[in-house]
Design a protein around this motif. Structure first.
Motif, PDB file in Angstrom:
ATOM      1  N   GLU A 133       0.835  -1.205   0.000  1.00  0.00           N
ATOM      2  CA  GLU A 133       0.000   0.000   0.000  1.00  0.00           C
ATOM      3  C   GLU A 133       0.868   1.253   0.000  1.00  0.00           C
ATOM      4  N   VAL A 134       1.936   1.241   0.805  1.00  0.00           N
ATOM      5  CA  VAL A 134       2.844   2.388   0.833  1.00  0.00           C
ATOM      6  C   VAL A 134       3.508   2.561  -0.530  1.00  0.00           C
ATOM      7  N   GLU A 135       3.964   1.458  -1.138  1.00  0.00           N
ATOM      8  CA  GLU A 135       4.606   1.532  -2.447  1.00  0.00           C
ATOM      9  C   GLU A 135       3.651   2.080  -3.498  1.00  0.00           C
ATOM     10  N   ALA A 136       2.416   1.590  -3.496  1.00  0.00           N
ATOM     11  CA  ALA A 136       1.442   2.039  -4.490  1.00  0.00           C
ATOM     12  C   ALA A 136       1.131   3.523  -4.336  1.00  0.00           C
ATOM     13  N   THR A 137       1.000   3.973  -3.107  1.00  0.00           N
ATOM     14  CA  THR A 137       0.711   5.393  -2.865  1.00  0.00           C
ATOM     15  C   THR A 137       1.855   6.279  -3.331  1.00  0.00           C
ATOM     16  N   LEU A 138       3.080   5.851  -3.066  1.00  0.00           N
ATOM     17  CA  LEU A 138       4.237   6.639  -3.490  1.00  0.00           C
ATOM     18  C   LEU A 138       4.379   6.649  -5.007  1.00  0.00           C
ATOM     19  N   LEU A 139       4.098   5.519  -5.648  1.00  0.00           N
ATOM     20  CA  LEU A 139       4.163   5.479  -7.111  1.00  0.00           C
ATOM     21  C   LEU A 139       3.152   6.433  -7.726  1.00  0.00           C
ATOM     22  N   LYS A 140       1.981   6.524  -7.138  1.00  0.00           N
ATOM     23  CA  LYS A 140       0.965   7.444  -7.627  1.00  0.00           C
ATOM     24  C   LYS A 140       1.435   8.890  -7.491  1.00  0.00           C
ATOM     25  N   ASN A 141       2.062   9.207  -6.356  1.00  0.00           N
ATOM     26  CA  ASN A 141       2.545  10.574  -6.131  1.00  0.00           C
ATOM     27  C   ASN A 141       3.775  10.895  -6.975  1.00  0.00           C
ATOM     28  N   ALA A 142       4.549   9.865  -7.341  1.00  0.00           N
ATOM     29  CA  ALA A 142       5.754  10.096  -8.141  1.00  0.00           C
ATOM     30  C   ALA A 142       5.429  10.678  -9.500  1.00  0.00           C
ATOM     31  N   ALA A 143       4.207  10.454  -9.976  1.00  0.00           N
ATOM     32  CA  ALA A 143       3.812  11.010 -11.267  1.00  0.00           C
ATOM     33  C   ALA A 143       3.629  12.518 -11.218  1.00  0.00           C
ATOM     34  N   ALA A 144       3.488  13.067  -9.996  1.00  0.00           N
ATOM     35  CA  ALA A 144       3.217  14.505  -9.869  1.00  0.00           C
ATOM     36  C   ALA A 144       4.350  15.280  -9.210  1.00  0.00           C
ATOM     37  N   PHE A 145       5.212  14.580  -8.447  1.00  0.00           N
ATOM     38  CA  PHE A 145       6.223  15.287  -7.654  1.00  0.00           C
ATOM     39  C   PHE A 145       7.632  14.846  -8.019  1.00  0.00           C
ATOM     40  N   ASP A 146       8.589  15.757  -7.803  1.00  0.00           N
ATOM     41  CA  ASP A 146       9.986  15.382  -7.975  1.00  0.00           C
ATOM     42  C   ASP A 146      10.446  14.594  -6.747  1.00  0.00           C
ATOM     43  N   PRO A 147      11.631  13.953  -6.793  1.00  0.00           N
ATOM     44  CA  PRO A 147      12.064  13.113  -5.676  1.00  0.00           C
ATOM     45  C   PRO A 147      12.118  13.830  -4.328  1.00  0.00           C
ATOM     46  N   LYS A 148      12.500  15.099  -4.317  1.00  0.00           N
ATOM     47  CA  LYS A 148      12.603  15.817  -3.050  1.00  0.00           C
ATOM     48  C   LYS A 148      11.238  15.972  -2.398  1.00  0.00           C
ATOM     49  N   VAL A 149      10.254  16.389  -3.180  1.00  0.00           N
ATOM     50  CA  VAL A 149       8.905  16.544  -2.634  1.00  0.00           C
ATOM     51  C   VAL A 149       8.310  15.183  -2.294  1.00  0.00           C
ATOM     52  N   LEU A 150       8.598  14.186  -3.113  1.00  0.00           N
ATOM     53  CA  LEU A 150       8.106  12.839  -2.830  1.00  0.00           C
ATOM     54  C   LEU A 150       8.645  12.339  -1.498  1.00  0.00           C
ATOM     55  N   GLY A 151       9.889  12.688  -1.186  1.00  0.00           N
ATOM     56  CA  GLY A 151      10.450  12.302   0.106  1.00  0.00           C
ATOM     57  C   GLY A 151       9.682  12.901   1.256  1.00  0.00           C
ATOM     58  N   LYS A 152       9.256  14.159   1.115  1.00  0.00           N
ATOM     59  CA  LYS A 152       8.467  14.802   2.166  1.00  0.00           C
ATOM     60  C   LYS A 152       7.103  14.125   2.302  1.00  0.00           C
ATOM     61  N   VAL A 153       6.519  13.760   1.155  1.00  0.00           N
ATOM     62  CA  VAL A 153       5.248  13.027   1.188  1.00  0.00           C
ATOM     63  C   VAL A 153       5.437  11.699   1.916  1.00  0.00           C
ATOM     64  N   GLY A 154       6.542  11.017   1.604  1.00  0.00           N
ATOM     65  CA  GLY A 154       6.806   9.728   2.220  1.00  0.00           C
ATOM     66  C   GLY A 154       6.993   9.805   3.720  1.00  0.00           C
ATOM     67  N   ASN A 155       7.603  10.911   4.189  1.00  0.00           N
ATOM     68  CA  ASN A 155       7.828  11.057   5.628  1.00  0.00           C
ATOM     69  C   ASN A 155       6.522  11.118   6.409  1.00  0.00           C
ATOM     70  N   ARG A 156       5.453  11.594   5.764  1.00  0.00           N
ATOM     71  CA  ARG A 156       4.170  11.726   6.453  1.00  0.00           C
ATOM     72  C   ARG A 156       3.132  10.738   5.925  1.00  0.00           C
ATOM     73  N   LEU A 157       3.609   9.757   5.158  1.00  0.00           N
ATOM     74  CA  LEU A 157       2.673   8.888   4.461  1.00  0.00           C
ATOM     75  C   LEU A 157       1.834   8.049   5.410  1.00  0.00           C
ATOM     76  N   LEU A 158       2.418   7.593   6.493  1.00  0.00           N
ATOM     77  CA  LEU A 158       1.676   6.712   7.399  1.00  0.00           C
ATOM     78  C   LEU A 158       0.468   7.406   8.023  1.00  0.00           C
ATOM     79  N   GLU A 159       0.515   8.730   8.075  1.00  0.00           N
ATOM     80  CA  GLU A 159      -0.639   9.442   8.611  1.00  0.00           C
ATOM     81  C   GLU A 159      -1.870   9.221   7.743  1.00  0.00           C
ATOM     82  N   THR A 160      -1.631   8.835   6.469  1.00  0.00           N
ATOM     83  CA  THR A 160      -2.737   8.582   5.548  1.00  0.00           C
ATOM     84  C   THR A 160      -3.092   7.098   5.473  1.00  0.00           C
TER      85      THR A 160
END
Length: 417
Positions: A133-160
């Motif tokens: 689930e975490v991998e799928a969510t990050l892959l979806k966000n990778a289509a919209a964000f660069d790696p730096k922003v994706l890292g910030k999304v990943g740091n707070r991903l569990l909250e979702t």
């Protein structure tokens, strides 16, 4: 003029010159090129993983696969090690990310972020379902964000995806970071004899760094210079602030003693003109004069014909602006007396207008309060300070600022009635 060529899929021939493309063709070709690069990177990781599985490093005489990759590809060992780890993780635990990379839909930078976030999940909660689930969510966000922003999304991903686990994962991550910072902390000082400067390198835990910043920030605030602005770089102001903080610690005797004596900076002067610190570092006469403005002085005589005999001569004259005399200067000047400066009295040195080393007395009419920055400026010699007939300090600018060198005063100081 040499042109750039690339392959494109817009109906034009391969190898067409970039300058001959239309705007749309150029943008499309750039995106195609980027996707091709991603596919090549995915292929390289696949080859590295296979080489690792075959243990080619052993037959090649390398210690491990990372060392072998570094030699074959001529890349830094740290970069090679990261590629080996990423290749293994993609193959064994992140098949969807590996496929997206192979299809050219995301970069290696995105893949590294996804790998890091998934590995950050504590083992006691990282079920296969949660990892997917975490991998799928990050892959979806990778289509919209660069790696730096994706890292910030990943740091707070569990909250979702798992809000009940987010706090304990964050707590574990912070503990690991803090333990690592505590283990790897250091501060190193080396003196460079070539440049005559100290080189300081450090890695500070977050709380130590925050304390240092709290100490330095107010002391590093910009101060008006001769032309009304502070010409120092922020990094230079930080150095001056550190110097001022150390000076105050030593003046207030808040540092543990050395051998029963208060911690102090010792400058040794000799009859032959030598001026050295106790470490043997030589100083200029100008810098020694500045240090002597607020220094205690003792006369030690060591006869040349009797090297084992050292005599202490007591200096009976008052050298420092202390007690009531210091208070008088604070009341008169109200802080740094340099024109335009608003540093308070507690941040100021008491400067001898006529240097003590040249017979200047420690009196009200031979003293002036100066902050550290303007104290150094006066000792550089271009600006001069004097006490006017009305008993207030005034400053003479260098001739390149005012050819007539008309005296200037701080706005707090007004002529006596």
């Amino acid at each position: 003029m040499e042109s750039t060529t690339c392959s494109n899929t817009t109906g034009t021939a391969d190898g067409v010159s970039a300058w001959s493309m239309s705007d749309d063709q150029l943008a499309t070709a750039l995106l195609d090129n980027q996707a091709a690069l991603h596919r090549h990177e995915a292929r390289r990781l696949e080859l590295i993983r296979e080489a690792d599985a075959r243990n080619l490093a052993v037959s090649a005489g390398a210690a491990n696969t990372a060392q072998w990759v570094a030699g074959v590809l001529r890349v830094p060992s740290a970069e090679a090690g990261a590629m080996v780890k990423l290749a293994s993780h993609l193959h064994h635990e992140l098949p969807a990310t590996a496929q997206a990379l192979a299809d050219g839909h995301l970069s290696v930078g995105h893949a590294r972020v996804i790998s890091r976030v998934v590995q950050m999940l504590p083992s006691h909660i990282a079920t296969p379902e949660l990892r997917s689930e975490v991998e799928a969510t990050l892959l979806k966000n990778a289509a919209a964000f660069d790696p730096k922003v994706l890292g910030k999304v990943g740091n707070r991903l569990l909250e979702t995806v798992a809000p009940d686990l987010a706090d304990q994962v964050l707590e574990l991550k912070l503990k690991q970071e803090e333990a690592s910072a505590e283990r790897d902390r250091f501060l190193r000082m080396t003196f460079d004899e070539t440049s005559g400067t100290w080189r300081v390198t450090a890695r500070l835990p977050k709380v130590v760094g925050e304390r240092l910043k709290l100490v330095l920030d107010p002391l590093a605030a910009p101060q008006p210079g001769p032309d009304g602005r502070d010409t120092r770089l922020p990094e230079q102001r930080n150095v001056d602030a550190l110097d001022e903080a150390c000076r105050r610690l030593l003046a207030e005797r808040l540092v543990p003693s050395h051998g029963g004596n208060p911690t102090q900076l010792v400058v040794t002067l000799t009859n032959t003109g030598g001026r050295t610190l106790h470490t043997g570092i030589e100083l200029s006469r100008k810098l020694v004069d500045q240090l002597m403005c607020e220094a205690d002085r003792a006369f030690l005589v060591k006869p040349e014909d009797q090297p084992g005999r050292v005599t202490l001569l007591t200096d009976t004259q008052q050298r420092l602006f202390q007690g009531k005399l210091r208070r008088i200067l604070e009341l008169r000047d109200g802080g740094c007396a340099f024109p335009g400066c608003d540093r308070p009295p507690g941040w100021c040195h008491a400067h001898h207008v006529v240097p003590w080393s040249k017979g200047g007395p420690t009196t009200r009419d031979n003293g002036v309060l100066l902050c550290g920055y303007h104290h150094r400026l006066i000792h550089q010699g271009a600006w001069q300070v004097r006490i006017a007939l009305d008993g207030l300090p005034e400053f003479l600018p260098p001739d390149w600022i005012d050819s007539q060198r008309r005296p200037l005063r701080n706005h707090r100081l007004t002529p006596a009635a």
